[in-house]
Design a protein around this motif. Structure first.
Motif, PDB file in Angstrom:
ATOM      1  N   ARG A 306       0.815  -1.209   0.000  1.00 59.40           N
ATOM      2  CA  ARG A 306       0.000   0.000   0.000  1.00 59.40           C
ATOM      3  C   ARG A 306       0.854   1.266   0.000  1.00 59.40           C
ATOM      4  NH1 ARG A 306      -5.196  -1.808   2.115  1.00 59.40           N
ATOM      5  NH2 ARG A 306      -5.772   0.252   2.900  1.00 59.40           N
ATOM      6  N   HIS A 307       2.077   1.169   0.559  1.00 55.57           N
ATOM      7  CA  HIS A 307       2.931   2.355   0.684  1.00 55.57           C
ATOM      8  C   HIS A 307       4.372   1.959   0.389  1.00 55.57           C
ATOM      9  CE1 HIS A 307      -0.563   4.115   2.651  1.00 55.57           C
ATOM     10  NE2 HIS A 307      -0.596   3.047   3.413  1.00 55.57           N
ATOM     11  N   LEU A 308       4.975   2.610  -0.603  1.00 57.92           N
ATOM     12  CA  LEU A 308       6.344   2.305  -1.011  1.00 57.92           C
ATOM     13  C   LEU A 308       7.166   3.585  -1.040  1.00 57.92           C
ATOM     14  CD1 LEU A 308       8.530   0.403  -2.138  1.00 57.92           C
ATOM     15  CD2 LEU A 308       7.598   0.853  -4.424  1.00 57.92           C
ATOM     16  N   MET A 309       8.248   3.605  -0.269  1.00 59.15           N
ATOM     17  CA  MET A 309       9.172   4.733  -0.239  1.00 59.15           C
ATOM     18  C   MET A 309      10.567   4.216  -0.547  1.00 59.15           C
ATOM     19  SD  MET A 309       6.468   5.120   1.858  1.00 59.15           S
ATOM     20  CE  MET A 309       6.833   4.749   3.561  1.00 59.15           C
ATOM     21  N   GLY A 310      11.141   4.643  -1.667  1.00 59.43           N
ATOM     22  CA  GLY A 310      12.467   4.174  -2.062  1.00 59.43           C
ATOM     23  C   GLY A 310      12.582   4.075  -3.569  1.00 59.43           C
ATOM     24  N   ARG A 311      13.801   4.142  -4.063  1.00 59.21           N
ATOM     25  CA  ARG A 311      14.038   4.124  -5.514  1.00 59.21           C
ATOM     26  C   ARG A 311      14.009   2.692  -6.018  1.00 59.21           C
ATOM     27  NH1 ARG A 311      18.350   9.148  -6.268  1.00 59.21           N
ATOM     28  NH2 ARG A 311      16.911  10.718  -5.472  1.00 59.21           N
ATOM     29  N   LEU A 312      12.804   2.188  -6.169  1.00 63.02           N
ATOM     30  CA  LEU A 312      12.572   0.800  -6.544  1.00 63.02           C
ATOM     31  C   LEU A 312      11.584   0.746  -7.692  1.00 63.02           C
ATOM     32  CD1 LEU A 312      12.156  -0.404  -2.874  1.00 63.02           C
ATOM     33  CD2 LEU A 312      14.074  -1.007  -4.344  1.00 63.02           C
ATOM     34  N   LEU A 313      11.551  -0.378  -8.365  1.00 66.08           N
ATOM     35  CA  LEU A 313      10.631  -0.584  -9.480  1.00 66.08           C
ATOM     36  C   LEU A 313       9.396  -1.310  -8.977  1.00 66.08           C
ATOM     37  CD1 LEU A 313      10.016  -0.473 -12.528  1.00 66.08           C
ATOM     38  CD2 LEU A 313      11.147  -2.692 -12.733  1.00 66.08           C
ATOM     39  N   ILE A 314       8.248  -0.783  -9.295  1.00 67.47           N
ATOM     40  CA  ILE A 314       6.989  -1.404  -8.872  1.00 67.47           C
ATOM     41  C   ILE A 314       6.171  -1.733 -10.105  1.00 67.47           C
ATOM     42  CG2 ILE A 314       5.909   0.861  -8.588  1.00 67.47           C
ATOM     43  CD1 ILE A 314       5.164  -2.201  -6.419  1.00 67.47           C
ATOM     44  N   GLY A 315       5.508  -2.854 -10.078  1.00 69.61           N
ATOM     45  CA  GLY A 315       4.631  -3.213 -11.182  1.00 69.61           C
ATOM     46  C   GLY A 315       3.223  -2.701 -10.918  1.00 69.61           C
ATOM     47  N   ASP A 316       2.231  -3.301 -11.533  1.00 63.91           N
ATOM     48  CA  ASP A 316       0.851  -2.896 -11.309  1.00 63.91           C
ATOM     49  C   ASP A 316       0.485  -3.197  -9.858  1.00 63.91           C
ATOM     50  OD1 ASP A 316       0.946  -2.380 -13.941  1.00 63.91           O
ATOM     51  OD2 ASP A 316      -0.282  -4.068 -14.582  1.00 63.91           O
ATOM     52  N   ALA A 317      -0.030  -2.196  -9.169  1.00 66.78           N
ATOM     53  CA  ALA A 317      -0.346  -2.363  -7.746  1.00 66.78           C
ATOM     54  C   ALA A 317      -1.608  -1.584  -7.432  1.00 66.78           C
ATOM     55  CB  ALA A 317       0.820  -1.890  -6.885  1.00 66.78           C
ATOM     56  N   VAL A 318      -2.724  -2.243  -7.522  1.00 67.98           N
ATOM     57  CA  VAL A 318      -4.012  -1.575  -7.368  1.00 67.98           C
ATOM     58  C   VAL A 318      -4.212  -1.046  -5.957  1.00 67.98           C
ATOM     59  CG1 VAL A 318      -5.280  -3.673  -6.747  1.00 67.98           C
ATOM     60  CG2 VAL A 318      -6.476  -1.796  -7.934  1.00 67.98           C
ATOM     61  N   ASN A 319      -3.545  -1.642  -4.951  1.00 64.25           N
ATOM     62  CA  ASN A 319      -3.719  -1.204  -3.570  1.00 64.25           C
ATOM     63  C   ASN A 319      -2.794  -0.065  -3.171  1.00 64.25           C
ATOM     64  OD1 ASN A 319      -5.729  -3.135  -2.810  1.00 64.25           O
ATOM     65  ND2 ASN A 319      -4.136  -4.705  -2.751  1.00 64.25           N
ATOM     66  N   LEU A 320      -1.829   0.277  -4.022  1.00 65.27           N
ATOM     67  CA  LEU A 320      -0.808   1.249  -3.650  1.00 65.27           C
ATOM     68  C   LEU A 320      -1.420   2.641  -3.463  1.00 65.27           C
ATOM     69  CD1 LEU A 320       2.250   0.810  -3.253  1.00 65.27           C
ATOM     70  CD2 LEU A 320       2.592   1.939  -5.441  1.00 65.27           C
ATOM     71  N   GLN A 321      -1.112   3.266  -2.313  1.00 65.67           N
ATOM     72  CA  GLN A 321      -1.579   4.607  -2.000  1.00 65.67           C
ATOM     73  C   GLN A 321      -0.437   5.615  -1.962  1.00 65.67           C
ATOM     74  OE1 GLN A 321      -4.088   4.683   1.541  1.00 65.67           O
ATOM     75  NE2 GLN A 321      -4.644   2.549   1.216  1.00 65.67           N
ATOM     76  N   THR A 322       0.756   5.150  -1.573  1.00 64.30           N
ATOM     77  CA  THR A 322       1.923   6.024  -1.458  1.00 64.30           C
ATOM     78  C   THR A 322       3.052   5.478  -2.330  1.00 64.30           C
ATOM     79  OG1 THR A 322       1.344   6.490   0.850  1.00 64.30           O
ATOM     80  CG2 THR A 322       3.578   7.068   0.128  1.00 64.30           C
TER      81      THR A 322
END
Length: 399
Positions: A306-322
Protein backbone atom coordinates in the motif's frame (compact mmCIF):
# COMPACT_ATOMS: atom_id res chain seq x y z
CA UNK A 1 -29.46 38.11 13.45
CA UNK A 2 -28.43 38.41 17.09
CA UNK A 3 -27.11 35.30 18.79
CA UNK A 4 -27.71 34.90 22.51
CA UNK A 5 -25.85 32.31 24.50
CA UNK A 6 -27.72 30.68 27.36
CA UNK A 7 -25.32 29.82 30.20
CA UNK A 8 -26.22 27.08 32.64
CA UNK A 9 -25.25 28.75 35.91
CA UNK A 10 -24.88 25.44 37.71
CA UNK A 11 -22.51 24.05 35.06
CA UNK A 12 -20.63 27.34 35.05
CA UNK A 13 -20.15 27.04 38.82
CA UNK A 14 -18.90 23.43 38.81
CA UNK A 15 -16.67 24.20 35.83
CA UNK A 16 -14.95 26.97 37.80
CA UNK A 17 -14.61 24.66 40.81
CA UNK A 18 -12.94 21.95 38.72
CA UNK A 19 -10.52 24.44 37.16
CA UNK A 20 -9.60 25.74 40.61
CA UNK A 21 -8.95 22.18 41.80
CA UNK A 22 -6.47 21.77 38.94
CA UNK A 23 -4.20 24.05 40.97
CA UNK A 24 -3.12 26.04 37.92
CA UNK A 25 -1.75 23.01 36.04
CA UNK A 26 -2.49 23.92 32.39
CA UNK A 27 -2.31 20.34 31.10
CA UNK A 28 -4.91 19.10 33.60
CA UNK A 29 -7.21 21.96 32.60
CA UNK A 30 -6.71 21.30 28.88
CA UNK A 31 -7.43 17.55 29.18
CA UNK A 32 -10.43 18.30 31.37
CA UNK A 33 -11.75 20.64 28.67
CA UNK A 34 -11.23 17.88 26.10
CA UNK A 35 -13.19 15.49 28.29
CA UNK A 36 -16.08 17.92 28.81
CA UNK A 37 -16.18 18.82 25.09
CA UNK A 38 -17.42 15.29 24.35
CA UNK A 39 -20.24 15.54 26.85
CA UNK A 40 -23.80 16.82 26.56
CA UNK A 41 -24.73 19.62 29.00
CA UNK A 42 -26.66 17.26 31.27
CA UNK A 43 -23.59 14.98 31.56
CA UNK A 44 -21.34 17.64 33.06
CA UNK A 45 -22.50 16.73 36.57
CA UNK A 46 -21.37 13.13 36.02
CA UNK A 47 -17.85 14.32 35.20
CA UNK A 48 -17.94 16.58 38.26
CA UNK A 49 -18.94 13.66 40.53
CA UNK A 50 -16.26 11.39 39.03
CA UNK A 51 -13.53 14.01 39.46
CA UNK A 52 -14.53 14.64 43.07
CA UNK A 53 -14.34 10.92 43.89
CA UNK A 54 -10.71 10.80 42.83
CA UNK A 55 -9.38 13.98 44.40
CA UNK A 56 -5.85 13.65 45.77
CA UNK A 57 -4.71 16.13 48.42
CA UNK A 58 -7.80 18.15 47.51
CA UNK A 59 -6.47 18.64 43.96
CA UNK A 60 -7.19 17.17 40.53
CA UNK A 61 -4.05 15.37 39.34
CA UNK A 62 -3.30 14.85 35.65
CA UNK A 63 -3.48 11.06 36.14
CA UNK A 64 -7.08 11.42 37.39
CA UNK A 65 -8.22 13.42 34.36
CA UNK A 66 -6.29 11.11 32.03
CA UNK A 67 -7.93 7.94 33.30
CA UNK A 68 -11.40 9.50 33.15
CA UNK A 69 -10.78 10.45 29.51
CA UNK A 70 -8.94 7.22 28.62
CA UNK A 71 -11.65 4.97 30.05
CA UNK A 72 -14.22 6.55 27.72
CA UNK A 73 -12.26 5.62 24.60
CA UNK A 74 -13.37 2.61 22.60
CA UNK A 75 -10.95 -0.31 22.37
CA UNK A 76 -9.25 0.61 19.08
CA UNK A 77 -8.77 4.22 20.17
CA UNK A 78 -7.18 3.06 23.43
CA UNK A 79 -4.70 0.97 21.45
CA UNK A 80 -3.85 3.94 19.22
CA UNK A 81 -3.17 6.14 22.23
CA UNK A 82 -1.08 3.53 24.05
CA UNK A 83 0.97 3.07 20.87
CA UNK A 84 2.23 6.64 21.27
CA UNK A 85 4.25 5.41 24.25
CA UNK A 86 6.69 3.74 21.82
CA UNK A 87 8.07 7.16 20.82
CA UNK A 88 10.77 9.02 22.80
CA UNK A 89 9.91 11.98 25.02
CA UNK A 90 9.13 15.22 23.13
CA UNK A 91 9.44 13.33 19.83
CA UNK A 92 7.65 14.89 16.85
CA UNK A 93 5.68 11.99 15.44
CA UNK A 94 5.21 11.71 11.69
CA UNK A 95 1.45 11.08 11.55
CA UNK A 96 1.57 9.34 8.17
CA UNK A 97 4.22 6.90 9.40
CA UNK A 98 2.25 6.39 12.61
CA UNK A 99 -0.84 5.54 10.57
CA UNK A 100 1.12 2.97 8.55
CA UNK A 101 2.30 1.37 11.80
CA UNK A 102 -1.18 1.30 13.35
CA UNK A 103 -2.58 -0.39 10.26
CA UNK A 104 0.29 -2.90 10.19
CA UNK A 105 -0.22 -3.71 13.87
CA UNK A 106 -3.79 -4.76 13.09
CA UNK A 107 -5.41 -2.09 15.28
CA UNK A 108 -7.44 -0.58 12.43
CA UNK A 109 -10.31 -2.05 10.47
CA UNK A 110 -12.01 -0.65 7.38
CA UNK A 111 -15.27 1.13 8.11
CA UNK A 112 -17.69 0.93 5.22
CA UNK A 113 -16.10 2.80 2.33
CA UNK A 114 -13.39 4.33 4.53
CA UNK A 115 -9.93 2.86 4.00
CA UNK A 116 -8.00 1.78 7.07
CA UNK A 117 -5.66 4.77 6.73
CA UNK A 118 -8.65 7.14 6.79
CA UNK A 119 -10.05 5.42 9.89
CA UNK A 120 -6.67 5.71 11.62
CA UNK A 121 -6.43 9.41 10.74
CA UNK A 122 -9.94 9.93 12.13
CA UNK A 123 -8.82 8.27 15.38
CA UNK A 124 -5.83 10.60 15.62
CA UNK A 125 -8.06 13.63 15.09
CA UNK A 126 -10.31 12.44 17.91
CA UNK A 127 -7.34 12.09 20.26
CA UNK A 128 -6.34 15.64 19.33
CA UNK A 129 -9.90 16.88 19.96
CA UNK A 130 -9.77 15.25 23.39
CA UNK A 131 -6.50 17.12 24.07
CA UNK A 132 -4.65 13.85 24.66
CA UNK A 133 -2.40 14.57 21.67
CA UNK A 134 -1.04 17.89 20.40
CA UNK A 135 -1.08 18.77 16.70
CA UNK A 136 2.37 20.22 15.94
CA UNK A 137 2.00 20.95 12.23
CA UNK A 138 -0.80 20.84 9.67
CA UNK A 139 -0.70 20.92 5.87
CA UNK A 140 -3.62 20.95 3.43
CA UNK A 141 -6.02 20.58 6.36
CA UNK A 142 -4.35 17.44 7.77
CA UNK A 143 -2.14 16.92 10.80
CA UNK A 144 1.38 16.16 9.56
CA UNK A 145 3.24 15.95 12.89
CA UNK A 146 1.91 15.46 16.39
CA UNK A 147 3.34 15.12 19.89
CA UNK A 148 2.28 13.77 23.27
CA UNK A 149 2.97 15.81 26.43
CA UNK A 150 5.62 14.18 28.61
CA UNK A 151 3.22 13.91 31.59
CA UNK A 152 0.59 12.17 29.47
CA UNK A 153 3.33 10.00 28.00
CA UNK A 154 4.36 8.98 31.53
CA UNK A 155 0.85 7.82 32.44
CA UNK A 156 0.49 6.13 29.02
CA UNK A 157 3.73 4.20 29.65
CA UNK A 158 2.46 3.19 33.09
CA UNK A 159 -0.80 1.93 31.59
CA UNK A 160 1.07 0.13 28.77
CA UNK A 161 3.24 -1.67 31.34
CA UNK A 162 0.17 -2.78 33.29
CA UNK A 163 -1.15 -4.69 30.28
CA UNK A 164 2.29 -5.74 28.92
CA UNK A 165 1.61 -3.71 25.78
CA UNK A 166 5.21 -2.74 24.94
CA UNK A 167 8.73 -3.11 26.31
CA UNK A 168 10.82 0.05 25.84
CA UNK A 169 14.60 -0.40 25.96
CA UNK A 170 16.97 2.51 26.52
CA UNK A 171 20.62 1.70 27.21
CA UNK A 172 19.86 -1.21 29.51
CA UNK A 173 20.06 -4.61 27.86
CA UNK A 174 16.77 -5.95 29.18
CA UNK A 175 14.87 -7.69 26.45
CA UNK A 176 11.47 -9.03 27.44
CA UNK A 177 10.71 -12.71 26.88
CA UNK A 178 6.94 -12.21 27.04
CA UNK A 179 6.05 -8.78 25.62
CA UNK A 180 4.95 -8.83 21.98
CA UNK A 181 6.35 -5.39 21.16
CA UNK A 182 9.86 -4.11 21.76
CA UNK A 183 11.17 -0.63 21.05
CA UNK A 184 14.73 0.70 21.35
CA UNK A 185 15.40 4.43 21.87
CA UNK A 186 18.64 6.33 21.29
CA UNK A 187 20.96 3.35 21.20
CA UNK A 188 24.52 4.28 22.22
CA UNK A 189 26.34 0.97 21.68
CA UNK A 190 25.91 -2.35 19.90
CA UNK A 191 25.85 -4.71 22.89
CA UNK A 192 22.07 -4.88 23.00
CA UNK A 193 21.81 -5.41 19.25
CA UNK A 194 24.24 -8.31 19.30
CA UNK A 195 23.51 -9.98 22.64
CA UNK A 196 19.74 -9.61 22.99
CA UNK A 197 17.67 -12.68 23.75
CA UNK A 198 15.28 -13.79 21.04
CA UNK A 199 11.64 -13.55 22.07
CA UNK A 200 9.85 -15.88 19.69
CA UNK A 201 6.46 -14.39 20.62
CA UNK A 202 7.46 -10.94 19.41
CA UNK A 203 5.16 -9.26 16.89
CA UNK A 204 6.84 -5.83 16.61
CA UNK A 205 10.49 -4.78 16.81
CA UNK A 206 11.31 -1.10 16.30
CA UNK A 207 14.30 1.25 16.57
CA UNK A 208 13.12 4.82 17.03
CA UNK A 209 15.17 7.91 17.75
CA UNK A 210 17.54 10.43 16.27
CA UNK A 211 19.44 8.84 13.42
CA UNK A 212 22.74 10.50 14.39
CA UNK A 213 22.61 8.75 17.75
CA UNK A 214 22.54 5.41 15.93
CA UNK A 215 25.24 6.14 13.36
CA UNK A 216 27.48 3.11 13.04
CA UNK A 217 25.18 0.82 15.02
CA UNK A 218 24.50 -2.59 13.58
CA UNK A 219 22.23 -5.54 14.21
CA UNK A 220 23.13 -9.21 13.88
CA UNK A 221 20.81 -10.86 11.43
CA UNK A 222 20.73 -14.00 13.60
CA UNK A 223 18.72 -11.96 16.11
CA UNK A 224 15.98 -11.36 13.56
CA UNK A 225 14.65 -14.92 13.43
CA UNK A 226 11.26 -13.82 14.70
CA UNK A 227 8.77 -15.85 12.69
CA UNK A 228 5.63 -14.08 13.99
CA UNK A 229 6.88 -10.54 13.35
CA UNK A 230 4.40 -8.10 11.76
CA UNK A 231 6.33 -4.84 12.20
CA UNK A 232 10.09 -4.34 11.78
CA UNK A 233 11.71 -0.90 11.74
CA UNK A 234 15.53 -0.77 11.54
CA UNK A 235 15.96 2.75 10.18
CA UNK A 236 19.56 3.98 10.29
CA UNK A 237 21.14 0.67 11.32
CA UNK A 238 23.62 -1.53 9.44
CA UNK A 239 23.34 -5.28 8.98
CA UNK A 240 25.96 -7.66 10.35
CA UNK A 241 25.65 -10.87 8.34
CA UNK A 242 28.31 -13.46 9.18
CA UNK A 243 30.84 -10.77 10.03
CA UNK A 244 30.25 -8.58 6.96
CA UNK A 245 29.45 -5.01 8.06
CA UNK A 246 27.75 -3.31 6.39
CA UNK A 247 25.90 -6.09 4.58
CA UNK A 248 24.54 -4.32 1.52
CA UNK A 249 21.78 -6.73 0.55
CA UNK A 250 18.61 -7.21 2.55
CA UNK A 251 19.36 -10.35 4.62
CA UNK A 252 17.50 -13.50 3.62
CA UNK A 253 16.34 -13.93 7.22
CA UNK A 254 14.13 -10.84 6.82
CA UNK A 255 12.69 -12.22 3.60
CA UNK A 256 11.57 -15.26 5.62
CA UNK A 257 9.38 -13.15 7.93
CA UNK A 258 6.27 -13.98 5.95
CA UNK A 259 3.86 -12.25 8.36
CA UNK A 260 5.49 -8.82 7.96
CA UNK A 261 3.12 -5.93 7.29
CA UNK A 262 5.62 -3.11 7.84
CA UNK A 263 9.32 -3.13 6.91
CA UNK A 264 11.43 -0.03 7.61
CA UNK A 265 14.97 -0.25 6.22
CA UNK A 266 15.54 3.42 5.39
CA UNK A 267 19.12 4.71 5.55
CA UNK A 268 20.59 1.25 6.15
CA UNK A 269 23.19 1.36 3.36
CA UNK A 270 21.35 -1.23 1.28
CA UNK A 271 22.26 -1.55 -2.40
CA UNK A 272 20.19 -4.58 -3.31
CA UNK A 273 16.89 -6.27 -2.48
CA UNK A 274 16.94 -10.02 -3.21
CA UNK A 275 14.21 -11.72 -5.21
CA UNK A 276 13.24 -13.53 -1.99
CA UNK A 277 11.50 -10.33 -0.89
CA UNK A 278 8.56 -11.59 -2.96
CA UNK A 279 7.93 -14.00 -0.05
CA UNK A 280 6.47 -11.08 1.92
CA UNK A 281 3.01 -11.45 0.45
CA UNK A 282 1.30 -9.56 3.31
CA UNK A 283 3.67 -6.57 3.27
CA UNK A 284 1.72 -3.30 3.29
CA UNK A 285 4.47 -0.71 3.84
CA UNK A 286 8.06 -0.79 2.59
CA UNK A 287 10.19 2.21 3.58
CA UNK A 288 13.56 1.85 1.85
CA UNK A 289 14.19 5.57 1.38
CA UNK A 290 17.70 6.99 1.70
CA UNK A 291 19.34 3.95 0.08
CA UNK A 292 21.12 3.94 -3.28
CA UNK A 293 19.92 0.78 -4.97
CA UNK A 294 21.95 -0.61 -7.85
CA UNK A 295 19.63 -1.36 -10.72
CA UNK A 296 15.92 -1.92 -10.19
CA UNK A 297 14.08 -4.38 -7.96
CA UNK A 298 10.89 -5.94 -9.26
CA UNK A 299 8.22 -5.83 -6.56
CA UNK A 300 5.29 -6.84 -8.73
CA UNK A 301 4.50 -9.92 -6.62
CA UNK A 302 3.95 -7.82 -3.50
CA UNK A 303 0.26 -7.38 -4.25
CA UNK A 304 -0.66 -6.26 -0.70
CA UNK A 305 1.74 -3.29 -0.86
CA UNK A 306 0.00 0.00 0.00
CA UNK A 307 2.93 2.35 0.68
CA UNK A 308 6.34 2.31 -1.01
CA UNK A 309 9.17 4.73 -0.24
CA UNK A 310 12.47 4.17 -2.06
CA UNK A 311 14.04 4.12 -5.51
CA UNK A 312 12.57 0.80 -6.54
CA UNK A 313 10.63 -0.58 -9.48
CA UNK A 314 6.99 -1.40 -8.87
CA UNK A 315 4.63 -3.21 -11.18
CA UNK A 316 0.85 -2.90 -11.31
CA UNK A 317 -0.35 -2.36 -7.75
CA UNK A 318 -4.01 -1.57 -7.37
CA UNK A 319 -3.72 -1.20 -3.57
CA UNK A 320 -0.81 1.25 -3.65
CA UNK A 321 -1.58 4.61 -2.00
CA UNK A 322 1.92 6.02 -1.46
CA UNK A 323 4.72 5.93 -4.05
CA UNK A 324 7.80 8.03 -3.32
CA UNK A 325 11.29 8.33 -4.76
CA UNK A 326 10.36 6.89 -8.15
CA UNK A 327 12.41 8.13 -11.09
CA UNK A 328 10.86 9.98 -14.01
CA UNK A 329 12.09 7.12 -16.22
CA UNK A 330 10.35 4.44 -14.12
CA UNK A 331 7.25 6.60 -13.87
CA UNK A 332 7.01 6.76 -17.64
CA UNK A 333 6.83 2.95 -17.76
CA UNK A 334 3.89 2.65 -15.36
CA UNK A 335 0.33 1.92 -16.38
CA UNK A 336 -1.38 4.70 -14.43
CA UNK A 337 -4.77 3.02 -14.63
CA UNK A 338 -3.39 0.31 -12.32
CA UNK A 339 -2.75 2.88 -9.57
CA UNK A 340 -6.30 4.12 -9.03
CA UNK A 341 -5.90 4.38 -5.24
CA UNK A 342 -2.68 6.43 -5.36
CA UNK A 343 -2.81 9.44 -3.00
CA UNK A 344 0.81 10.48 -2.68
CA UNK A 345 3.27 10.48 -5.61
CA UNK A 346 6.84 11.79 -5.55
CA UNK A 347 8.97 11.63 -8.72
CA UNK A 348 12.65 12.56 -8.99
CA UNK A 349 14.49 13.62 -12.14
CA UNK A 350 16.28 10.50 -13.40
CA UNK A 351 18.43 12.66 -15.67
CA UNK A 352 20.70 13.54 -12.74
CA UNK A 353 20.89 10.06 -11.24
CA UNK A 354 20.45 7.54 -14.04
CA UNK A 355 21.60 9.77 -16.94
CA UNK A 356 18.39 9.09 -18.87
CA UNK A 357 16.05 12.03 -18.62
CA UNK A 358 12.41 11.49 -19.47
CA UNK A 359 10.01 14.39 -19.80
CA UNK A 360 6.69 13.94 -18.03
CA UNK A 361 3.25 14.52 -19.44
CA UNK A 362 1.36 15.64 -16.33
CA UNK A 363 -1.99 15.29 -18.08
CA UNK A 364 -1.41 11.51 -18.11
CA UNK A 365 -1.92 11.55 -14.33
CA UNK A 366 -5.51 12.78 -14.72
CA UNK A 367 -6.72 9.19 -14.43
CA UNK A 368 -5.53 9.19 -10.80
CA UNK A 369 -8.73 10.63 -9.32
CA UNK A 370 -7.64 10.19 -5.67
CA UNK A 371 -4.26 11.93 -6.08
CA UNK A 372 -4.32 15.23 -4.11
CA UNK A 373 -0.59 15.96 -4.31
CA UNK A 374 2.22 15.37 -6.80
CA UNK A 375 5.82 16.22 -5.85
CA UNK A 376 8.59 16.59 -8.44
CA UNK A 377 12.20 16.50 -7.21
CA UNK A 378 14.32 18.42 -9.69
CA UNK A 379 16.52 21.51 -9.92
CA UNK A 380 15.30 22.07 -13.47
CA UNK A 381 11.54 21.57 -13.36
CA UNK A 382 10.78 23.01 -16.80
CA UNK A 383 13.01 20.49 -18.57
CA UNK A 384 11.27 17.40 -17.21
CA UNK A 385 7.69 18.52 -17.86
CA UNK A 386 6.34 17.95 -21.36
CA UNK A 387 2.83 19.05 -20.49
CA UNK A 388 2.14 21.36 -17.55
CA UNK A 389 -1.55 20.46 -17.37
CA UNK A 390 -1.86 19.44 -13.73
CA UNK A 391 -4.75 17.05 -12.99
CA UNK A 392 -7.84 18.72 -11.51
CA UNK A 393 -7.68 18.88 -7.70
CA UNK A 394 -3.99 17.93 -7.59
CA UNK A 395 -1.39 20.23 -6.04
CA UNK A 396 2.01 20.27 -7.77
CA UNK A 397 5.05 21.05 -5.62
CA UNK A 398 8.80 21.11 -6.27
CA UNK A 399 11.46 19.90 -3.82
Amino acid sequence: MNMQWVVDEDLHRIGKEMVQKCDGLPLAIVVLVGLLSKKRPNEGHEVYASVWRFLKDDYIHISTVFYLSFNELHHELKLCFLYLSVFPEDYEIDVEKLIHLLVAEGFIQEDGEMMMEDVARHYMEELIDRRLVEAVRRARGKVVFCRIHYLLRDVAIKKAKEINFVNVVYNEHHSSTTCRREVVHHLMDNNYLCDRRVNKRMRSFLFIGEQKRMLGSYVKTTNLKLKLLRVLNLRGLLFDCEGYIPFMSLPDVICELIHLRYLGVADTGLRHLPSLISNLQFLQTLDASGNRFEGMTDLRRLTSLRHLMGRLLIGDAVNLQTLRCISSYSSSKLQHKSFKNLRDLEIYDSGYVELRRVRLDLSSFSILKNLPALTLESTDLQNIIRSSCVPHGCVLSQS
